[in-house]
Every structure is written in structure tokens, then in C-alpha cells.
Write an enzyme that holds these catalytic residues in place. Structure first.
Site, PDB file in Angstrom:
ATOM      1  N   ARG A 114       0.844  -1.211   0.000  1.00 59.20           N
ATOM      2  CA  ARG A 114       0.000   0.000   0.000  1.00 59.20           C
ATOM      3  C   ARG A 114       0.869   1.247   0.000  1.00 59.20           C
ATOM      4  O   ARG A 114       1.883   1.319   0.686  1.00 59.20           O
ATOM      5  CB  ARG A 114      -0.796   0.087   1.302  1.00 59.20           C
ATOM      6  N   HIS A 115       0.411   2.293  -0.697  1.00 60.47           N
ATOM      7  CA  HIS A 115       1.001   3.603  -0.470  1.00 60.47           C
ATOM      8  C   HIS A 115       0.564   4.071   0.913  1.00 60.47           C
ATOM      9  O   HIS A 115      -0.579   3.885   1.297  1.00 60.47           O
ATOM     10  CB  HIS A 115       0.516   4.597  -1.535  1.00 60.47           C
ATOM     11  N   PRO A 116       1.476   4.695   1.675  1.00 62.42           N
ATOM     12  CA  PRO A 116       1.111   5.024   3.058  1.00 62.42           C
ATOM     13  C   PRO A 116       0.038   6.105   3.198  1.00 62.42           C
ATOM     14  O   PRO A 116      -0.614   6.172   4.235  1.00 62.42           O
ATOM     15  CB  PRO A 116       2.441   5.494   3.667  1.00 62.42           C
ATOM     16  N   SER A 117      -0.197   6.927   2.182  1.00 60.95           N
ATOM     17  CA  SER A 117      -1.147   8.030   2.402  1.00 60.95           C
ATOM     18  C   SER A 117      -2.077   8.289   1.227  1.00 60.95           C
ATOM     19  O   SER A 117      -2.683   9.346   1.151  1.00 60.95           O
ATOM     20  CB  SER A 117      -0.375   9.304   2.755  1.00 60.95           C
ATOM     21  N   PHE A 148      -4.543   2.502  -3.474  1.00 58.94           N
ATOM     22  CA  PHE A 148      -3.258   2.624  -4.164  1.00 58.94           C
ATOM     23  C   PHE A 148      -2.470   1.415  -3.712  1.00 58.94           C
ATOM     24  O   PHE A 148      -1.562   1.514  -2.901  1.00 58.94           O
ATOM     25  CB  PHE A 148      -2.610   3.926  -3.674  1.00 58.94           C
TER      26      PHE A 148
END
Lengths: 386, 386
Positions: B227-230, B234
Site C-alpha cells: 500500500r502507499h502510506p497516504s 493505491f
């Protein structure tokens, strides 16, 4: 103060990460960067968290030292300003989807005819040619399609992304290389060139070992966790207080490692050569950890370093930002606010050059359209007043 | 055929990865690269597996198109040759441990006094200054100490390394940027500069988001798997036949994603904004997978692409090397053998430039000392016979 790219003007239409990261480097090397932003909202990353006093720390970290002018490239008055800027620029950067510049009337063919010495640098997900040129891409898509996820993570578990956005970063770095090569080329030919860099291409170009293995053996490598796939021992080990890294890349280093640990393994046929160590990596890890588990990381790192064995801690990003070597190298800099006070912290410039200052702070990231008046004044007077 | 760096001669003392990767790029851009190797064994990577007909595929992938001469820099006759080469070179590259060049009598101060226009590019683990300058480093040590391992992998599990050797690669790329900037600087000043790039510095410079989060919040980010952190969604999702990626980076893309999936979530307060989607990421992932699990990856990728939602497969390296876009971009090239036959496969040049040929094959990687006679002849006659 002399700076290597001090004579270059970069007109920067890029947004988010790959392009702005490229112009950040050009700016750190001395180029003047004018960021041309969409009126109203500007670069998307102005709205990216985290914020400090209402300003994005992320935007500041990647856009410090640039100037900003907001231009609507579909409005006649703003196009006139842009045309004027194009006449003065050495390098134009853009990371729109392929075709957008043509629709605006600023495609490469048009620009090259009007401004033959202008260098045009484009970065996009898949490049300006090929069947997928027009597809949208983000870092995540490129990391997945480009193969790096398939070799990152633990064997037998789902793939993970690289925690940094290397799909964008690597492409931005190749864009810098390309436009600098074009500047050198222009000194000989007088002509500008278009530089077309794709995130997908850039990622493949950096897979080195995995490409060699795949093409020589026919079998693509799998992820190997924290281990190097073909060097042993070259991985993480448990000490009494957590994990640390040992990278004994050849027989001599392995022998020194054995000395430090008091392990009589350097001539053991299971471990005497790197191929043998790779075949017996799991056994070797346990034999090493049977020793390292008894003492804290600092104990082992100190002794291994004294013996010249590559080793080190696994640091989180807060620890990296306080690392004594990082600080000694001026790799953590302040980004100032408009009043000249430190507002944000950013990574420094990793390109250290003799005779070139390496300042400990950076000029502010610009407010949206914040340099309009100064830029227009400069265009009119032909004098750099900023 | 014109090439952007065709007038530059690179004298390349580097070995293994970071330095040779830099000179590979300079060569792909047209520079002539003379690789100066240790007599007897040469570059360590000549002995790195995998092999084909006794030659290392790894060495070939990173050293094609270079010339090789073996010189013992402690022997008088070979030093005379090296001095002669220094007098003709534009750029000297080395990646020894700091101090080695000084011991050989070829430190920067000495060289700069003798050859004021020579550019000297050095890449090392920790740089030529600071308390840890002399410590040994490999990619693994730098990935661990430099922070990227701390944000790569799955939360709650042990950190993993990035599958590509980005500690070396990023430093090599910054070295290219630095020496090209120095070439531009030299055109104005007439003077060469020393460029000092550290692997540790280079890694920190590319952590972007993680640095911004850490400095703004005081808390370093943790690994977040795929996962993208923010940004949400995504990440990877399960289809009927395996994992694929969706990167819906903003509200408009999320709305299109919901349309394709037939999910009425775009106005659901749990998912209407990116912050809300991040807070409810685990629920959202299950709602999406409840749909995507019913059909194969190709079904979803086709439909999402048609709707303009960034998406794609997770490819292994074999698949990447056969990707239609990669092939259309000429990103897989043949490395020829001495008879002009394809011997190895390597990644192509990701810097595509208008008016510059992008050949589909590369000159061979040199045999150790294979160009000695031609180089000595050229030095004597002052004519490039090779």
C-alpha cells in the site's frame, strides 16, 4: 558564489514528483527554476499532507528554491508570458500525459522550430512512443509492471512495494542526466533536443542483477526478504536487542567475520566459498545468530567495524536524520520561510563538489504565483531583479 | 552518428556496481570509456554468476561498450601509461575506499595541480568526509542504515531489502549528474572539479515522503506492504487469477473506479475523500475485492484502463523483458560478442533523445586488458585507431 548550472534557466511545467524532483536537483546545482503552475490550485502536492502552518511539508521538500508563476496556457495573455519565458529558457520540463503539450500548441516540433536551442525534457509513465504511451501511470503501477515488486518482499508472501517512490525518483534522475547531456551536446551543435524519459523504462534499467539472472537462466528471481539473492552472508541477523546487518561479500571478509564471532567456519567445506555458503545459508544464519543473540547490536557492530567487516544498524527515518555521518555530510538542511526562518527540514544535495558551496539552508518553496510580479518585471526590463 | 557526449573520454577505475553503472550511462550517451582494471582478475564482477560460455552475464550487462586495459598502478611502466591517459581524459571515475587514491599518488589535490581541467568523480559508501568516511559499505549496509528498509516490507514483520541494489544504483546516477554538471561548469571556468558522492547520502535524498512525514510529525513511517502510506486505494488487489494493482490517486479516479466495479461508494462518507479512504482502507479493500475476485486480472485491467484508472499487472522480470511497451521502447538490447553475434541481453538506454540513434545492440563487454594494444597505439600516434 559560483555554481555549476548558474547560467541555465529551467522553465518547469511539471507537478507531483518525477518532474519536480528533477528540477529540484537542477536548482540545487545552481540553475534558476521557474515553476509554471495551474492557476487556482497549482501543483497537486501543495495539498499533500503533512502540513505545517497550512503549508505542505512534502511540497516544500521538493520545491524549495524555485520561483512560481501561475499561468493558464489556454488564455492568450498568459500564453504571451509563457512564449516570452520560452524565448529565454534553456530547458523546458513537463510531465503531462503524452499529447497534452501538442494540444496546447507547445509540442516539441512547434517549439523546436521556434526555439531551436531550447532543450525539452519530458517524463511520463510509459514514454512518448509505443502502444501504451497514453496510459496513465502512478509510481505504484510502474513498480508493479516494472518488476521491482516481484523481487522485493519475502518468498512465499505477497509482493510489497519499495517504500520510496522509486518509479518517479529514478525517472526524474534519468531526466536530469538527459537534459544535462543535451546541454553539453548543444554547446557543440547549437541545437536543443527532446529528452523523453519513461518511468517504466527507468525502472527496468536499474534491475541489473535480476535482468542478468533472468536472461542467462530463463528463470526470473523471486523475492528473498532481507537477503541478497547470491551473496552469503549478506543479510539481517538478530542480536540481543534486535536486528542488524552483516554484509561479508567475499571469502576474506567471511574469515574476518568468523574471527570476530569465534566461529571456526572459514575452512568448513559447507561455508568455505560463496556458492557453498549460499547453499547452506539457513544453517549459517543459525550458527551466526547462536552467537550474535547473546549481545546487543552495538557490541557486534563495533567489533565487526574494527575488523573491517561491512555491518550496520537498520535505522528508521528519524534515526537516519540524526545519523552522525549524514549530519557531517550536511545532508539535512533547513528550508526557510519568507522571513528567513527555518520552516521545514529537507534532504540535502548528495552531489558534493570541490569549490562549490554546500549551504545548510535552502530558499523557501514558493507561494503559488508568488513570483509573478518579479518575473514579469524581469521579462520587461531584461534584468534579473529577483 | 552524432552522440551527446561523443567528445568526452572517461578514464574509469571503478569496479563492481555503483561506478561501472555510472560509466555505462556515460557510454550509452556517447562517451568513450576506458576501464582500467587490476591485472590478473580485473573487476570482481567478471567472476559473478550467472555465466554464459565462461563469461559473466552480470559483468556484460554493466560493462558493454567499454574498453579495458589492465594497469598495476604501483608499477612504474603502468603508471606512465596511466599518466598519459590522464593527460587526455575529461573525467576520471573511482570507487575505491577514501584514501586509496592518495596512497597511489593520484589524490585529487595532486591530480588537479597536474591536470586542472580533469573532472574527478568518486563514489563511496559514506563519502570522502565525515567520521565514517573510511568504513566499508555494501548496498545491504546502506539500505539498512539509510532508512529504505525501515519503510519497505509488511507492518509487524521483519524489514526487507529492496530487490534491486538501489544503494549502488542511486549513487551511480548522482555521480553521472555530478560529472555532467562539472562538464558544463568547466565550459565556463576551464577548471575541473572533484565530485564526491556517497551511497548513504544518495539514499536519503530519495526518501521524499518519508522525510516529510518524519520531520513534520516527529514519527517515522512504518512499512506498509503493498500500500502507499497516504493514498487510498493505491495497492494490490486479488482477482480470480492473482494480484494486480489499482492506483486511484484522487477523487475523480476513485469515482471512475467505482463506476467500473459497479460499487456505489463515491459519495459514501466513509470513502468520499482520500483521508476518509485512508481511515477505512481495510474495509474498502474488502469491498473492492468482493467484486474483483470474480473475474481474472485481464478483465479488470482492460476495463479500468478504458476508464482511465491507473492499473496494471505485477510482472516478474521475465514478463517485463517481454512487455510490449518495453519492447516498443527498445529497452531490451543485445550485447554482442567479439564476432558480432548476440551473446547477452541487457536493459536499453532509458534516455531517449531526438536526433540521437537508439541502437538495438551494444558493443561487447571487453576482455580483461583486451584493448591494451589499441590504446597504447592510440596514445603513441595521437590517433584514435579503435
Amino acid at each position: 558564489m559560483t555554481r555549476p548550472l548558474q547560467d541555465l534557466l529551467v522553465l518547469d511545467l511539471t507537478h507531483v514528483l518525477a518532474g519536480p524532483f528533477a528540477s529540484l536537483t537542477l536548482g540545487d546545482l545552481g540553475a534558476r527554476v521557474i515553476k509554471v503552475e495551474r492557476p487556482g490550485t497549482g501543483d497537486d502536492t501543495r495539498a499533500f499532507p503533512p502540513f505545517k502552518d497550512g503549508a505542505s511539508a512534502y511540497f516544500a521538500a521538493i520545491n524549495h528554491g524555485k520561483q512560481s508563476i501561475a499561468l493558464d496556457l489556454k488564455a492568450e495573455a498568459d500564453r504571451a508570458i509563457f512564449d516570452n519565458l520560452l524565448g529565454r529558457a534553456d530547458i523546458l520540463l513537463e510531465n503531462f500525459r503524452p499529447g497534452v503539450m501538442e494540444k496546447l500548441g507547445y509540442g516539441w516540433e512547434t517549439l523546436h522550430a521556434r526555439h531551436p536551442a531550447l532543450i525539452y525534457g519530458a517524463v511520463s509513465g510509459f514514454g512518448h512512443t509505443g502502444p501504451d504511451a497514453h496510459r496513465p501511470a502512478y509510481d505504484m503501477v510502474v513498480q508493479a509492471r516494472g518488476g521491482v515488486m516481484s523481487i522485493t518482499g519475502e518468498a512465499g508472501r505477497e509482493p510489497v512495494r519499495v517504500g520510496a517512490s522509486i518509479g518517479d525518483i529514478l525517472a526524474g534522475m534519468y531526466l536530469v542526466q538527459g537534459v544535462l547531456a543535451a546541454v553539453i551536446d548543444r554547446a557543440r551543435t547549437g541545437n536543443g533536443r527532446k529528452v523523453d524519459v519513461a518511468m517504466l523504462d527507468s525502472l527496468l534499467a536499474t534491475l541489473e542483477h535480476a535482468v542478468a539472472i533472468t536472461t542467462a537462466t530463463g528463470t526470473p528471481p523471486e523475492p528473498s526478504g532481507a537477503r541478497h539473492p547470491s551473496i552469503t552472508p549478506f543479510e539481517t541477523f538478530h542480536a540481543a536487542d534486535g536486528l542488524f546487518v552483516i554484509a561479508a561479500g567475499n571469502d576474506a571478509l567471511f574469515a574476518r567475520l568468523c574471527d570476530v564471532l569465534g566461529l571456526p567456519l572459514a575452512r568448513d567445506p559447507r561455508f568455505a566459498t560463496n556458492p557453498a555458503r549460499c547453499d547452506n545459508a539457513r544453517t549459517l544464519k543459525r550458527l551466526i545468530e547462536a552467537i550474535t543473540l547473546d549481545r546487543p547490536k552495538s557490541h557486534w557492530i563495533e567489533r565487526l567495524e574494527a575488523a573491517g567487516v561491512p555491518t550496520g544498524p537498520i535505522q528508521n527515518v528519524a534515526e537516519v536524520l540524526h545519523d552522525h555521518q549524514i549530519l557531517a555530510r550536511n545532508m539535512v538542511v533547513d528550508v526557510l520561510d519568507a522571513q528567513g526562518q527555518p520552516a521545514f527540514v529537507a534532504a540535502g544535495n548528495p552531489i558534493k563538489m570541490s569549490g562549490i558551496a554546500d549551504p545548510m539552508s535552502r530558499a523557501p518553496a514558493p507561494a503559488l504565483d508568488g513570483d509573478r510580479a518579479a518575473i514579469l518585471d524581469w521579462l520587461q526590463k531584461g534584468v534579473n531583479t529577483v
